[in-house]
Design a protein around this motif. Structure first.
Motif, PDB file in Angstrom:
ATOM      1  N   ALA A 478       0.405  -0.680  -5.357  1.00 46.04           N
ATOM      2  CA  ALA A 478       1.061  -1.957  -5.061  1.00 46.04           C
ATOM      3  C   ALA A 478       2.533  -1.780  -4.740  1.00 46.04           C
ATOM      4  O   ALA A 478       3.121  -2.568  -4.020  1.00 46.04           O
ATOM      5  CB  ALA A 478       0.908  -2.910  -6.265  1.00 46.04           C
ATOM      6  N   THR A 479       3.158  -0.724  -5.304  1.00 44.12           N
ATOM      7  CA  THR A 479       4.593  -0.519  -5.085  1.00 44.12           C
ATOM      8  C   THR A 479       4.872   0.448  -3.953  1.00 44.12           C
ATOM      9  O   THR A 479       6.026   0.718  -3.656  1.00 44.12           O
ATOM     10  CB  THR A 479       5.228   0.011  -6.365  1.00 44.12           C
ATOM     11  OG1 THR A 479       4.561   1.228  -6.756  1.00 44.12           O
ATOM     12  CG2 THR A 479       5.076  -1.006  -7.501  1.00 44.12           C
ATOM     13  N   SER A 480       3.831   1.003  -3.340  1.00 39.91           N
ATOM     14  CA  SER A 480       4.032   1.987  -2.288  1.00 39.91           C
ATOM     15  C   SER A 480       3.256   1.562  -1.055  1.00 39.91           C
ATOM     16  O   SER A 480       2.127   1.121  -1.153  1.00 39.91           O
ATOM     17  CB  SER A 480       3.567   3.378  -2.752  1.00 39.91           C
ATOM     18  OG  SER A 480       3.693   4.309  -1.701  1.00 39.91           O
ATOM     19  N   SER A 481       3.884   1.696   0.091  1.00 41.70           N
ATOM     20  CA  SER A 481       3.238   1.316   1.347  1.00 41.70           C
ATOM     21  C   SER A 481       3.222   2.482   2.336  1.00 41.70           C
ATOM     22  O   SER A 481       3.216   2.275   3.539  1.00 41.70           O
ATOM     23  CB  SER A 481       3.964   0.108   1.960  1.00 41.70           C
ATOM     24  OG  SER A 481       5.325   0.445   2.207  1.00 41.70           O
ATOM     25  N   LYS A 482       3.238   3.715   1.835  1.00 44.91           N
ATOM     26  CA  LYS A 482       3.267   4.870   2.737  1.00 44.91           C
ATOM     27  C   LYS A 482       1.961   5.024   3.502  1.00 44.91           C
ATOM     28  O   LYS A 482       1.953   5.431   4.657  1.00 44.91           O
ATOM     29  CB  LYS A 482       3.558   6.135   1.942  1.00 44.91           C
ATOM     30  CG  LYS A 482       4.958   6.173   1.333  1.00 44.91           C
ATOM     31  CD  LYS A 482       5.188   7.460   0.577  1.00 44.91           C
ATOM     32  CE  LYS A 482       6.586   7.513  -0.014  1.00 44.91           C
ATOM     33  NZ  LYS A 482       6.819   8.769  -0.760  1.00 44.91           N
ATOM     34  N   LYS A 483       0.827   4.696   2.836  1.00 49.68           N
ATOM     35  CA  LYS A 483      -0.458   4.871   3.493  1.00 49.68           C
ATOM     36  C   LYS A 483      -0.893   3.649   4.285  1.00 49.68           C
ATOM     37  O   LYS A 483      -1.913   3.687   4.954  1.00 49.68           O
ATOM     38  CB  LYS A 483      -1.521   5.203   2.447  1.00 49.68           C
ATOM     39  CG  LYS A 483      -1.294   6.552   1.769  1.00 49.68           C
ATOM     40  CD  LYS A 483      -2.430   6.880   0.822  1.00 49.68           C
ATOM     41  CE  LYS A 483      -2.212   8.252   0.187  1.00 49.68           C
ATOM     42  NZ  LYS A 483      -3.323   8.625  -0.723  1.00 49.68           N
ATOM     43  N   ASN A 484      -0.131   2.564   4.200  1.00 49.45           N
ATOM     44  CA  ASN A 484      -0.433   1.397   5.021  1.00 49.45           C
ATOM     45  C   ASN A 484       0.052   1.627   6.448  1.00 49.45           C
ATOM     46  O   ASN A 484       0.970   2.418   6.685  1.00 49.45           O
ATOM     47  CB  ASN A 484       0.213   0.143   4.434  1.00 49.45           C
ATOM     48  CG  ASN A 484      -0.370  -0.195   3.069  1.00 49.45           C
ATOM     49  OD1 ASN A 484      -1.491   0.188   2.764  1.00 49.45           O
ATOM     50  ND2 ASN A 484       0.413  -0.890   2.256  1.00 49.45           N
ATOM     51  N   LYS A 485      -0.554   0.905   7.389  1.00 45.68           N
ATOM     52  CA  LYS A 485      -0.223   1.079   8.812  1.00 45.68           C
ATOM     53  C   LYS A 485       0.111  -0.269   9.406  1.00 45.68           C
ATOM     54  O   LYS A 485      -0.643  -1.243   9.235  1.00 45.68           O
ATOM     55  CB  LYS A 485      -1.418   1.696   9.538  1.00 45.68           C
ATOM     56  CG  LYS A 485      -1.090   2.246  10.904  1.00 45.68           C
ATOM     57  CD  LYS A 485      -0.256   3.517  10.800  1.00 45.68           C
ATOM     58  CE  LYS A 485      -0.016   4.126  12.166  1.00 45.68           C
ATOM     59  NZ  LYS A 485       0.835   5.339  12.085  1.00 45.68           N
ATOM     60  N   VAL A 486       1.257  -0.348  10.105  1.00 46.17           N
ATOM     61  CA  VAL A 486       1.692  -1.566  10.774  1.00 46.17           C
ATOM     62  C   VAL A 486       1.972  -1.221  12.229  1.00 46.17           C
ATOM     63  O   VAL A 486       2.765  -0.317  12.528  1.00 46.17           O
ATOM     64  CB  VAL A 486       2.955  -2.160  10.100  1.00 46.17           C
ATOM     65  CG1 VAL A 486       3.408  -3.405  10.856  1.00 46.17           C
ATOM     66  CG2 VAL A 486       2.678  -2.471   8.639  1.00 46.17           C
ATOM     67  N   ILE A 487       1.293  -1.935  13.138  1.00 46.95           N
ATOM     68  CA  ILE A 487       1.457  -1.702  14.582  1.00 46.95           C
ATOM     69  C   ILE A 487       1.872  -3.025  15.208  1.00 46.95           C
ATOM     70  O   ILE A 487       1.227  -4.065  14.991  1.00 46.95           O
ATOM     71  CB  ILE A 487       0.153  -1.193  15.218  1.00 46.95           C
ATOM     72  CG1 ILE A 487      -0.318   0.089  14.514  1.00 46.95           C
ATOM     73  CG2 ILE A 487       0.324  -0.955  16.700  1.00 46.95           C
ATOM     74  CD1 ILE A 487      -1.688   0.556  14.972  1.00 46.95           C
ATOM     75  N   LYS A 488       2.946  -2.966  15.987  1.00 48.36           N
ATOM     76  CA  LYS A 488       3.394  -4.163  16.684  1.00 48.36           C
ATOM     77  C   LYS A 488       2.504  -4.400  17.904  1.00 48.36           C
ATOM     78  O   LYS A 488       2.236  -3.491  18.690  1.00 48.36           O
ATOM     79  CB  LYS A 488       4.847  -3.988  17.119  1.00 48.36           C
ATOM     80  CG  LYS A 488       5.532  -5.281  17.499  1.00 48.36           C
ATOM     81  CD  LYS A 488       7.018  -5.058  17.730  1.00 48.36           C
ATOM     82  CE  LYS A 488       7.719  -6.369  18.029  1.00 48.36           C
ATOM     83  NZ  LYS A 488       9.156  -6.188  18.245  1.00 48.36           N
ATOM     84  N   LEU A 489       2.001  -5.626  18.043  1.00 49.72           N
ATOM     85  CA  LEU A 489       1.062  -5.922  19.132  1.00 49.72           C
ATOM     86  C   LEU A 489       1.715  -5.734  20.492  1.00 49.72           C
ATOM     87  O   LEU A 489       1.047  -5.367  21.472  1.00 49.72           O
ATOM     88  CB  LEU A 489       0.546  -7.364  18.994  1.00 49.72           C
ATOM     89  CG  LEU A 489      -0.354  -7.646  17.768  1.00 49.72           C
ATOM     90  CD1 LEU A 489      -0.714  -9.130  17.720  1.00 49.72           C
ATOM     91  CD2 LEU A 489      -1.622  -6.806  17.848  1.00 49.72           C
TER      92      LEU A 489
END
Length: 558
Positions: A478-489
């Motif tokens: 919950a405190t780490s977002s290193k493995k999450n992926k965000v791509i701008k459309l």
């Protein structure tokens, strides 16, 4: 010696007489000889004076004066008795026997009088005669109806004999093993069996929507005429008889084809004997998809009916409740002939005119067609579940964003399982998932730029916002977002449907995303709702491109 033997025989005879005398009641109960009724002439022809009963006792005492004398003294004493005394003693014994006989006859007469034997015999004879008469009549009836009884026994005797109360046996049917060929054949059989029903419903819809104007007009005139004269039920019965007659002629080989909507013959594919593994898998998927859709429609209908009667939507069920009360009161007040006439006329106008107008004008239907509005607004169980979850999440988010209750609805933050959405992906608070993917799509991210197996495939949830495509990894904290992926459309250059394993049949279950930040396209695979996700991403991506193009046209300098 001879005299002694004679005396002994006389004594034995006297003892026997004593036994005979004392078989009946005691002598004290007998009447005196002088008071007893006269005997017959043969019994009283001798003029011998009758002694008192005490004389008999005296003779007994004379016979045994000592009471317990020896046997040798008694025969000597009897021998000394004269013949006259012996004769008198024998006569006394005979008189006593006659008295006993008379007493027994009197007792027998009294018993006969008390029990009414004669009347009982007469009644018994009457009953016997009645029984004989009944037997004769019964025999006559059986002879006359023997044919009927024989026919009834032949028809129903076996069932009557076999009829007995037994508990039902729970038989377990053997289930057939799963077979692609058998599954396909059953689906084809179901389709062929439902074809007459679907054709009938299609013809009714075509008749209501005036697919053939002349046919609909003729049917409307005939129906209204039958409803006006009260012949609606005979008309439907005649149509059923006509349909059976046509089916009989068709079964005999006649070629009769009558349908408002022309039937389209679908090509029948011959069944293949040898199928590859890929073809069998594709066949099972197709059949499973059809079965899923069919069962889904049936479940929707049943759940809507259940929710209608269980007051899940009170405003909808209230209309049904009021309508039933109106129908009940009307049926109690109006005569059935008038009520049937009103229902028949209304059904004809509704089917031929009102439905045609509503089908031609969908806006009027959405606004004024009460049955259609009620049916479409009835929720199914999945819709109720989603509605409850959305309401619960909205309340939770309102509580989190504005504990005091004074916050704005537009500023409400959306939460994921690991926390607020904008904090998990480091976005602004205005970014939130689109309504189509509030709960996200379960999938796995295949990142070909990474070489480690733990980084190559990640399980998680995919979200789409107004400007970003966000992937939340299941293994991220919950405190780490290193493995999450965000791509701008706006940065995406290509979106395609992707098939991860080319060996499997079908178009696949993945989406390929190409962006400048990655060397190789990112693949979101194992998505059950792949088509829905692809349409949502494609639609939002096109909106951003169009808005960017419009901004470029309005501001050419930039």
């Amino acid at each position: 010696v001879i005299i002694i033997k004679t005396q002994i025989s006389v004594l034995n005879m006297l003892k026997r007489l004593d036994k005979i005398r004392f078989r009946g009641p005691k002598r004290d109960e007998f009447l005196d000889p002088a008071e007893s009724p006269n005997a017959s002439d043969s019994e009283c022809n001798d003029d011998v004076p009758v002694k008192h009963r005490s004389s008999i006792k005296e003779t007994e005492e004379q016979r045994d004066p000592a009471g317990s004398g020896t046997m040798s003294a008694a025969p000597i004493q009897d021998y000394k008795m004269s013949d006259a005394d012996r004769l008198n003693e024998v006569k006394g014994h005979l008189e006593i026997a006659l008295l006993e006989k008379h007493f027994l006859q009197e007792e027998l007469r009294k018993l006969r009088e008390e029990t009414n034997v004669e009347t009982l015999k007469q009644e018994l004879e009457k009953e016997k005669s009645k029984r004989v008469d009944l037997e004769q009549k019964m025999n006559e009836i059986l002879r006359s109806s023997s044919r009927l009884w024989k026919w009834l026994y032949e028809r129903f005797g076996v069932y009557i004999e076999d009829f007995r109360f037994q508990p039902e046996e729970n038989t377990v049917e053997t289930e057939e093993p799963l077979s692609a060929k058998r599954l396909t054949e059953n689906m084809r059989r179901l389709k062929r069996g439902a074809k007459p029903v679907t054709n009938f419903m299609r013809n009714l819809s075509a008749l209501s929507s005036c697919h053939s104007v002349y046919t609909s007009a003729i049917a409307f005139i005939i129906y209204m005429n039958a409803a006006w004269h009260g012949w609606v039920i005979p008309m439907f019965l005649f149509l059923a008889i006509l349909r059976l007659s046509l089916n009989y002629l068709i079964a005999k080989g006649w070629r009769i084809q009558w349908s408002i909507v022309p039937e389209v013959s679908e090509p029948v594919e011959p069944p293949k004997e040898d199928l590859t593994v890929s073809e069998k898998f594709q066949l099972v998927l197709d059949v499973a998809q059809k079965a899923q859709n069919l069962f889904g429609k049936m479940a929707d209908v049943l759940e809507k009916i259940k929710n209608l009667f269980m007051w899940v939507q009170p405003e909808i069920t209230q209309k049904l409740y009021v309508g039933l009360w109106v129908a009940f009161i009307t049926s109690c007040l109006l005569p059935y002939k008038l009520l049937g006439f009103m229902i028949g006329v209304y059904a004809g106008i509704k089917f031929f005119i009102i439905d045609f107008i509503f089908k031609s004008c969908p806006k009027l239907r959405d606004k004024y067609d009460t049955p259609y509005i009620v049916w479409t607004n009835l929720p199914t169980d999945p819709q109720l579940k989603e509605r409850n979850n959305a309401t619960l999440s909205r309340r939770v988010s309102e509580t989190v964003s504005d504990p005091a209750g004074g916050g704005d609805e537009s500023g409400r933050a959306y939460n994921t399982k690991r926390g607020p959405f904008h904090e998990v992906f480091n976005l602004s608070e205005n970014e939130r998932p689109l309504p189509v993917c509030e709960n996200g799509w379960r999938c796995c991210l295949i990142n070909r730029d990474r070489k480690m197996p733990t980084d190559y495939i990640r399980n998680g949830v995919l979200y789409v916002t107004e400007n970003y495509l966000c992937f939340e990894s299941s293994s991220s904290r919950a405190t780490s977002s290193k493995k999450n992926k965000v791509i701008k459309l706006q940065d995406i250059t290509d979106i395609q449907k992707y098939k991860v394993l080319s060996v499997l049949p079908g178009s696949g279950m993945g989406i390929s995303i190409t962006a400048p930040s990655t060397l190789k396209p990112l693949v979101f695979g194992a998505m059950i709702h792949r088509d829905e996700a692809f349409d949502a991403i494609q639609t939002q991506y096109m909106k951003i491109l169009n808005s960017t193009a419009a901004t470029t046209v309005t501001n050419p300098e930039t």
